[in-house]
Design an enzyme around this catalytic site. Structure first.
Site, PDB file in Angstrom:
ATOM      1  CD  GLU A 253     -10.106   3.071  -6.755  1.00  0.00           C
ATOM      2  OE1 GLU A 253     -10.219   2.886  -5.536  1.00  0.00           O
ATOM      3  OE2 GLU A 253      -9.672   3.930  -6.960  1.00  0.00           O
TER       4      GLU A 253
ATOM      5  CD1 TRP B 130       1.051   5.009  -1.037  1.00  0.00           C
ATOM      6  CD2 TRP B 130       2.937   5.597  -3.308  1.00  0.00           C
ATOM      7  NE1 TRP B 130       2.818   5.246  -0.891  1.00  0.00           N
ATOM      8  CE2 TRP B 130       3.229   5.550  -2.642  1.00  0.00           C
ATOM      9  CE3 TRP B 130       3.011   6.257  -3.994  1.00  0.00           C
ATOM     10  CZ2 TRP B 130       5.248   4.807  -2.108  1.00  0.00           C
ATOM     11  CZ3 TRP B 130       4.524   6.667  -4.147  1.00  0.00           C
ATOM     12  CH2 TRP B 130       5.882   5.775  -3.078  1.00  0.00           C
TER      13      TRP B 130
ATOM     14  N   PRO C  70       3.297   8.168   4.283  1.00  0.00           N
ATOM     15  CG  PRO C  70       4.485   9.722   4.462  1.00  0.00           C
ATOM     16  CD  PRO C  70       2.929   9.075   4.364  1.00  0.00           C
TER      17      PRO C  70
END
Ligand code: CAA
Length: 378
Positions: free
Chosen positions: A362, A155, A127
């Site tokens: 990524e 995520w 987070p």
């Protein structure tokens, strides 16, 4: 120098193209709206041999190379970038086990993914930190022969859905990357829970989760590499897996171009199809230029991986270039479609929403530029 795919690669491309046309494209809009992962697509991809293609033969897989994986990825993303992410984030979860795991660990963790449809996941971001990956707060403490994990990851694609998740944690929050460790956590580990992140802008068929670890225990044998290797395993993984993101971006752009060509031939203005106007033609030409150059770049980066050569710089260029190119292509496709492009009746607004994430996940494209410029200034 060779610019053609091998016969096997062309067959693989055709397989992925047919699979996409039959199984992905028809349901893409529906699952985007529902914000659900189409599990049947995962199962069908497994049946035809398009799931977890990077698992090596010694672990029971088919051991495709990076270029092969990218050829598949470009096709999948043509149908739906969200569904691409479901399938390809599994390769992202597999890769650290290939990078840092022993052959025994690869068989133990990846073997089951070759026996039935199942996914892997990669849990690095948190987070409160994403780009500064070494500053992770999730802790791992050794207790006898077990690691005890506490913290929250954020995520995470396929988070909670995956059979195995590679979790990066720190043994000392002041220790930087030298105190990091990579641990494989099975889906059913007590204390491991997840929360689905809802209302994403795009790629809504892909599950993105917050992962919570409360005194999660895994045996020491689930540690990949040595103590202190976690960060480097993550970096080496991302140097590879950013390339399929580039390939997926090319798939999005190709779809944007095809939809634009089709629509511009059908739609008339001032008494003729809008494809007759140079303003439209130049947009199509621009998209084609981006697709062709982007594909060359991701193929080069993938080829370097397959040759066992350094590839971080090329991977970063491919990822940043192709994701920006895809976003621009989707944006222009909306412009070609006019008002119709702005609503869900045509697929192009989804392309824009989906492609935005490719600029972020990524490693943000700003981080790709850090990687590229560090290489230039070394
Ligand atoms: N390969 C191997 N080793 C590497 C490396 C690489 N690509 N990059 C760095 N290292 C090594 C360095 O050599 C150094 O080692 P030594 O200390 O032994 O010399 C060590 O790692 C630390 O390197 P840096 O000092 O360069 O590290 P940094 O803290 O400055 O970070 C960074 C570099 C490039 C910014 C990195 O933090 C980074 O890539 N951040 C982005 C993270 C990211 O991409 N997150 C995406 C998460 S995945 C995702 O999106 C989830 C999903 O589900 C899709």
């Amino acid at each position: 120098m060779e610019f053609t795919l091998s016969d096997e690669q062309r067959q693989l491309q055709q397989l992925a193209r047919d699979f996409t046309r039959k199984e992905i494209t028809p349901i893409a809009a529906e699952y985007d709206q529902k914000e659900e992962t189409p599990w049947q697509v995962v199962e069908k991809a497994f049946e035809v041999g398009l799931l977890n293609v990077g698992i090596p033969e010694h672990a029971g897989g088919i051991g495709l190379g990076m270029l092969d994986e990218c050829i598949v990825g470009e096709e999948l993303a043509y149908g739906c970038m969200g569904i691409f992410t479901v399938l390809m984030a599994s390769e992202l979860g597999i890769t650290p086990i290939l990078v840092g795991g022993t052959e025994e660990q690869q068989k133990r963790f990846l073997g089951p993914l070759t026996e039935k449809a199942g996914l892997a996941a990669f849990a690095l971001s948190e987070p409160n930190n994403g780009s500064d990956a070494a500053a992770m707060g999730t802790t791992a403490v050794l207790d006898g022969d077990e690691w005890v994990i506490n913290g929250t990851k954020m995520w995470i694609s396929n988070g909670g859905l995956a059979e195995v998740t590679v979790v990066f944690a720190t043994t000392d929050r002041q220790g930087g990357h030298k105190a990091t460790v990579a641990l494989v956590v099975p889906k059913d580990a007590p204390g491991f829970t997840y929360n689905k992140i809802k209302h994403k802008m795009g790629q809504r068929a892909s599950l993105t989760s917050e992962l919570v670890f409360e005194n999660v225990r895994v045996p020491r044998e689930n540690q990949l590499g040595g103590l202190g290797d976690g960060f480097k395993i993550a970096m080496k993984t991302l140097d590879k897996t950013r390339i399929p993101v580039a390939a997926g971006s090319v798939g999005i752009a190709r779809r944007a171009l095809d939809e634009s060509v089709k629509y511009s031939k059908e739609r008339e203005a001032f008494g003729k199809p809008i494809s007759n106007f140079q303003a439209i033609q130049f947009k199509l030409a621009e998209m084609a230029m981006g697709i062709e150059t982007g594909r060359l770049m991701y193929q080069k980066a993938a080829w370097l991986v397959d040759q066992g050569q350094p590839h971080g710089y090329e991977s970063a260029i491919a990822k940043a270039y192709c994701s920006e190119m895809a976003f621009n292509a989707a944006n222009e496709a909306i412009q070609v479609h006019g008002g119709y492009g702005y609503v869900g009746e045509y697929p192009v607004e989804k392309l824009l929403r989906d492609s935005k994430l490719n600029q972020i996940y990524e490693g943000t494209n700003e981080i790709q530029r850090v990687v590229i410029s560090r290489q230039l200034l070394k």
